[in-house]
Structures are given as structure tokens and as C-alpha cells.
Design a protein around this motif. Structure first.
Motif, PDB file in Angstrom:
ATOM      1  N   PHE A 117     164.508  71.656 105.097  1.00  0.00           N
ATOM      2  CA  PHE A 117     165.191  72.648 104.258  1.00  0.00           C
ATOM      3  C   PHE A 117     165.884  72.011 103.062  1.00  0.00           C
ATOM      4  CE2 PHE A 117     167.366  71.169 108.008  1.00  0.00           C
ATOM      5  CZ  PHE A 117     168.456  70.522 107.451  1.00  0.00           C
ATOM      6  N   CYS A 118     165.810  70.680 102.933  1.00  0.00           N
ATOM      7  CA  CYS A 118     166.655  69.958 101.972  1.00  0.00           C
ATOM      8  C   CYS A 118     165.854  69.518 100.746  1.00  0.00           C
ATOM      9  CB  CYS A 118     167.259  68.737 102.666  1.00  0.00           C
ATOM     10  SG  CYS A 118     168.314  67.753 101.596  1.00  0.00           S
ATOM     11  N   GLY A 156     176.168  64.095  99.392  1.00  0.00           N
ATOM     12  CA  GLY A 156     175.224  64.288  98.293  1.00  0.00           C
ATOM     13  C   GLY A 156     173.843  63.809  98.720  1.00  0.00           C
ATOM     14  N   SER A 190     178.804  62.240 106.307  1.00  0.00           N
ATOM     15  CA  SER A 190     177.884  63.163 106.967  1.00  0.00           C
ATOM     16  C   SER A 190     176.563  62.470 107.245  1.00  0.00           C
ATOM     17  CB  SER A 190     177.670  64.374 106.047  1.00  0.00           C
ATOM     18  OG  SER A 190     176.766  65.289 106.631  1.00  0.00           O
ATOM     19  N   SER A 213     174.943  66.446 111.053  1.00  0.00           N
ATOM     20  CA  SER A 213     174.108  67.589 110.705  1.00  0.00           C
ATOM     21  C   SER A 213     173.261  67.926 111.917  1.00  0.00           C
ATOM     22  CB  SER A 213     173.237  67.240 109.501  1.00  0.00           C
ATOM     23  OG  SER A 213     174.077  66.903 108.419  1.00  0.00           O
ATOM     24  N   ALA A 257     173.504  74.673 109.278  1.00  0.00           N
ATOM     25  CA  ALA A 257     173.026  75.564 108.210  1.00  0.00           C
ATOM     26  C   ALA A 257     172.260  76.709 108.852  1.00  0.00           C
ATOM     27  CB  ALA A 257     172.118  74.798 107.251  1.00  0.00           C
ATOM     28  N   ILE A 286     177.123  76.837 107.675  1.00  0.00           N
ATOM     29  CA  ILE A 286     176.825  76.829 106.243  1.00  0.00           C
ATOM     30  C   ILE A 286     175.733  77.862 105.986  1.00  0.00           C
ATOM     31  CG2 ILE A 286     176.172  75.358 104.292  1.00  0.00           C
ATOM     32  CD1 ILE A 286     176.351  72.969 106.346  1.00  0.00           C
ATOM     33  N   VAL A 291     166.310  76.671  98.478  1.00  0.00           N
ATOM     34  CA  VAL A 291     165.708  75.607  97.673  1.00  0.00           C
ATOM     35  C   VAL A 291     164.323  76.093  97.252  1.00  0.00           C
ATOM     36  CG1 VAL A 291     164.814  73.238  97.746  1.00  0.00           C
ATOM     37  CG2 VAL A 291     166.982  73.785  98.856  1.00  0.00           C
TER      38      VAL A 291
HETATM   39  N1  SAH Z   1     172.031  62.812 104.969  1.00  0.00           N
HETATM   40  C1  SAH Z   1     173.317  63.317 105.333  1.00  0.00           C
HETATM   41  C2  SAH Z   1     174.181  63.745 104.170  1.00  0.00           C
HETATM   42  C3  SAH Z   1     173.560  64.495 103.025  1.00  0.00           C
HETATM   43  S1  SAH Z   1     173.213  66.209 103.184  1.00  0.00           S
HETATM   44  C4  SAH Z   1     173.177  64.425 106.341  1.00  0.00           C
HETATM   45  O1  SAH Z   1     172.064  64.788 106.674  1.00  0.00           O
HETATM   46  O2  SAH Z   1     174.193  64.893 106.844  1.00  0.00           O
HETATM   47  C5  SAH Z   1     174.737  67.060 103.353  1.00  0.00           C
HETATM   48  C6  SAH Z   1     174.600  68.323 104.196  1.00  0.00           C
HETATM   49  O3  SAH Z   1     173.876  69.339 103.480  1.00  0.00           O
HETATM   50  C7  SAH Z   1     173.857  68.092 105.500  1.00  0.00           C
HETATM   51  O4  SAH Z   1     174.506  68.756 106.535  1.00  0.00           O
HETATM   52  C8  SAH Z   1     172.520  68.729 105.188  1.00  0.00           C
HETATM   53  O5  SAH Z   1     171.811  69.039 106.348  1.00  0.00           O
HETATM   54  C9  SAH Z   1     172.937  69.919 104.361  1.00  0.00           C
HETATM   55  N2  SAH Z   1     171.874  70.570 103.615  1.00  0.00           N
HETATM   56  C10 SAH Z   1     170.757  70.051 103.076  1.00  0.00           C
HETATM   57  N3  SAH Z   1     170.012  70.996 102.478  1.00  0.00           N
HETATM   58  C11 SAH Z   1     170.669  72.143 102.632  1.00  0.00           C
HETATM   59  C12 SAH Z   1     170.404  73.494 102.231  1.00  0.00           C
HETATM   60  N4  SAH Z   1     169.306  73.822 101.572  1.00  0.00           N
HETATM   61  N5  SAH Z   1     171.328  74.420 102.549  1.00  0.00           N
HETATM   62  C13 SAH Z   1     172.450  74.096 103.239  1.00  0.00           C
HETATM   63  N6  SAH Z   1     172.748  72.866 103.640  1.00  0.00           N
HETATM   64  C14 SAH Z   1     171.862  71.897 103.356  1.00  0.00           C
END
Ligand code: SAH
Length: 346
Positions: A117-118, A156, A190, A213, A257, A286, A291
Motif C-alpha cells: 500500500f506504500c 518518512g 517506526s 507497522s 492503516a 490510520i 496512493v
Molecule cells: N518503514 C517504516 C517507516 C516508514 S512508513 C515502517 O514501515 O514503519 C511510516 C508509516 O506509514 C508506516 O506505518 C507505514 O506502514 C505507513 N504507510 C505507508 N503507506 C501508507 C499509506 N498509503 N497510507 C497510510 N499509511 C501508510
């Protein structure tokens, strides 16, 4: 190869400068220039010329350039895209809360964790950031925005525990009383759950907040959306969290999320209650940020409500993360991704 001056801890910098034949106090002078954002030896006007020349021969320093700066009309959130010394770019976000200003920094250029999802992981990992580059994200965001930054989140681009040594060094640098002096208790790291690093992190006893996460409470769902779950698994994640809490006394948070039809059923909520209770975790819900390249959608209001009710009944502490900066692509990786797509078109 010249050494990266800003990545050195004060005592290391002092040893290096003494080795150049200068007295100790010169290192403190250099430190003061660095913490004011000076990134050129010629501007360090209280150093003798011959020392400045020696420093130039031995060390490199670099000032990141603002490639873009967007300010949210909705809530004042600022999103920076910085150009690094090798032309790569990373994002930093400054958010204002009642308790102060928080900066969200990147720890890598790209990411290799592959969460479905990222946006940050779409092009894979390019490289890890140096401690100095992470420090400069904080320092130049503060200088440029004119906002005193009191809190840092490593949320980030990138996976901080996949850049462990540099991240720990950055934490020590940003925490240094002669530098930015940001307290460890104001820093949140995180991770997608690289559990093999948790004990090592706990042993450092840094007093920072660790958030994991989780995004799904069972292996079937989690492995579908997070490749990092393979070979680790939710049981292992939860027991690593438990050990971390026992060792440090610092409560863990789970990031969750909410993704429509993927991890937001009543069954997921009930399992999440169990998981959170197993290790005393707080839950951050969250609403998924949409995206462009991804097929996932945020959960509906109705599903979120039903989910929260089950957490309530299960006695789990949770908060729902406010969405900030939604008009400036302030969810991780999206701005850098946009720039890459534009330059690919050129
Ligand atoms: N790699 C680390 C930190 C970076 S991401 C991690 O995975 O925690 C920071 C947060 O944003 C993480 O919890 C990640 O899962 C979340 N994240 C990534 N893409 C997202 C999206 N599209 N919507 C909501 N949260 C998202």
C-alpha cells in the motif's frame, strides 16, 4: 576519500581535528558553525586560514538544496523535497500540533520492504542515508520553516532498522546537547517489524518510542500486504515487542492503516485486541492514504466505527491519526515518486 564531518560525534570530531594539529577548542568552534547550518569551511571565519584549508582537504560537508516546498492551505503542514549531494532526493514533512512542531524524516532513498500500500517502496531501495543527511533534514527544515522542532518521527521514506548503524548515530547526533538537543523521549522510530534488530535496539536503552507497522493481526492478511512478514510472522513480531517493552519499560505502538476489505473486518479487530493485549501495545489507527499506483482504498466510516467499537470493548487504547497535509501529498514517498515520474517523462 574525505570523511563526512557532520556524521562525526563531538568527541570523534575533536580527535580528528586534534590529529590535524589544532587545539581542542577549534572542534567546539567548528561544532557551533555546523549547528547554525553553516556548510562551508570558508564561512567559519573564526578559524585560521591554514586550519580551514586542512579541514577542506580532510572532510566533506554539504548543504541540501530545496527542490520543492509545499505548504498546506488546510493546516500549514510543510513538505520539503531535498536534493542530496549525489542528486538523489528525499522528503521531510513539518507538522504543527498543540504540543509543538514535529518533523517526519526519511531514513533511506527508496525502500526495499515492499509494503503493498506504500508509495516509498515502488522503485525499491536506492541507498541508505548518512547520519549527516538525516540530521540535515531536521536542521534545514527548522531553519527554512522558522519553526522550532521539538519532536521527530522516523516515518518518512525508508525502513530505519534496515539502516541501523546510521540511524543510531543520527539519534545520538540530534540528541547531543551541543547540537540540536532533541530529547530521545520526543523521538519515535517506526519499523515494519525487522524483529531481529529489536533486542539490539532495546540494549541501547535510548528511551525513544518504538512503533511497529502491524497493519494486520494474522499472518495470512499480513503476509499479503507486507513481504517483511515472511520469515518473521505476527507471533514473532508480538513477542519481540513484548521483550522490548520488558527490557526498556517503553510501551510500543502498533500502526494500523485501515484498508477497505483487506484488514478491517470484525474478526481482524478481535484478533488485534488479542495482539495488543499480549504486549501492552497502544494502537494508532490510520485512515489509509490513497496512493495513485496502488489499488487499495481507505476503509469506510462504517467499518472504521465498528472496528473501533471492538477495540473499545476489548479495553485497547487507541488513537485515530489525524490526516495532515493531504493537499500537499504529505503521505510518505508520494512527492519523490511524482518527481521521478516527471523526470522519466522528460
Ligand atoms: N518503514 C517504516 C517507516 C516508514 S512508513 C515502517 O514501515 O514503519 C511510516 C508509516 O506509514 C508506516 O506505518 C507505514 O506502514 C505507513 N504507510 C505507508 N503507506 C501508507 C499509506 N498509503 N497510507 C497510510 N499509511 C501508510
Amino acid at each position: 576519500m574525505k570523511k563526512d564531518l557532520l556524521s562525526l560525534l563531538p568527541e570523534e570530531r575533536e580527535a580528528e581535528i586534534v590529529a590535524l594539529g589544532a587545539p581542542k577548542y577549534r572542534s567546539a568552534q567548528v561544532g557551533r558553525w555546523l549547528s547554525r547550518g553553516v556548510r562551508s569551511f570558508d564561512e567559519m571565519s573564526d578559524l585560521p586560514k591554514n586550519l580551514r584549508d586542512k579541514l577542506k582537504d580532510s572532510f566533506r560537508i554539504y548543504k541540501p538544496k530545496v527542490l520543492s516546498k509545499q505548504v498546506s492551505a488546510l493546516d500549514g503542514t510543510i513538505k520539503y523535497l531535498w536534493e542530496l549531494s549525489d542528486g538523489n532526493a528525499v522528503e521531510t514533512v513539518v507538522m504543527s500540533y498543540q504540543y509543538g512542531n514535529t518533523v517526519c524524516i526519511s531514513s533511506q532513498v527508496g525502500c526495499r520492504q515492499g509494503c503493498a500500500f506504500c508509495a516509498s517502496t515502488i522503485g525499491g531501495l536506492v541507498r541508505c542515508l548518512e547520519p549527516s543527511e538525516m540530521l540535515d533534514e531536521v536542521m534545514f527544515s527548522e531553519i527554512d520553516s522558522g519553526k522550532k522542532l521539538s519532536h521527530i518521527v522516523l516515518m518518512g521514506i525508508g525502513e530505519p532498522l534496515d539502516n541501523f548503524d546510521n540511524v543510531v548515530r543520527f539519534l545520538r547526533l540530534v540528541n547531543d546537547p551541543t547540537g540540536m538537543n532533541i530529547g530521545m523521549r520526543h523521538i519515535t522510530l517506526s519499523t515494519c517489524g525487522l524483529t531481529e534488530r529489536f533486542d539490539e535496539l532495546a540494549a541501547l536503552d535510548l528511551q525513544l518510542t518504538l512503533t511497529v507497522s502491524l497493519h494486520a493481526p494474522d499472518d495470512e492478511t499480513r503476509s499479503k500486504i507486507m513481504p517483511a512478514n515472511h520469515g518473521r510472522g505476527v507471533d514473532e513480531v508480538v513477542s519481540a515487542c513484548k521483550r522490548y517493552y520488558q527490557k526498556t519499560g517503553r510501551r510500543i505502538s502498533f500502526e494500523y492503516a485501515m484498508i477497505d476489505g483487506v484488514n478491517d473486518t470484525a474478526e481482524h479487530a478481535r484478533l488485534l485486541v488479542r495482539r495488543a493485549r499480549e504486549c501492552g501495545a497502544h494502537v494508532n489507527l490510520i485512515p489509509l492514504n490513497h496512493v495513485e499506483e496502488r489499488r487499495f482504498r481507505p476503509s469506510t466510516q462504517g467499518h472504521m466505527k465498528a472496528f473501533m467499537k471492538i477495540l473499545d470493548e476489548g479495553g485497547v487504547n487507541y488513537t485515530v491519526r489525524r490526516t495532515l497535509g493531504s493537499d500537499v501529498d504529505a503521505s510518505c514517498g508520494q512527492l519523490r515518486r511524482k518527481m521521478e515520474k516527471q523526470s522519466a517523462k522528460k
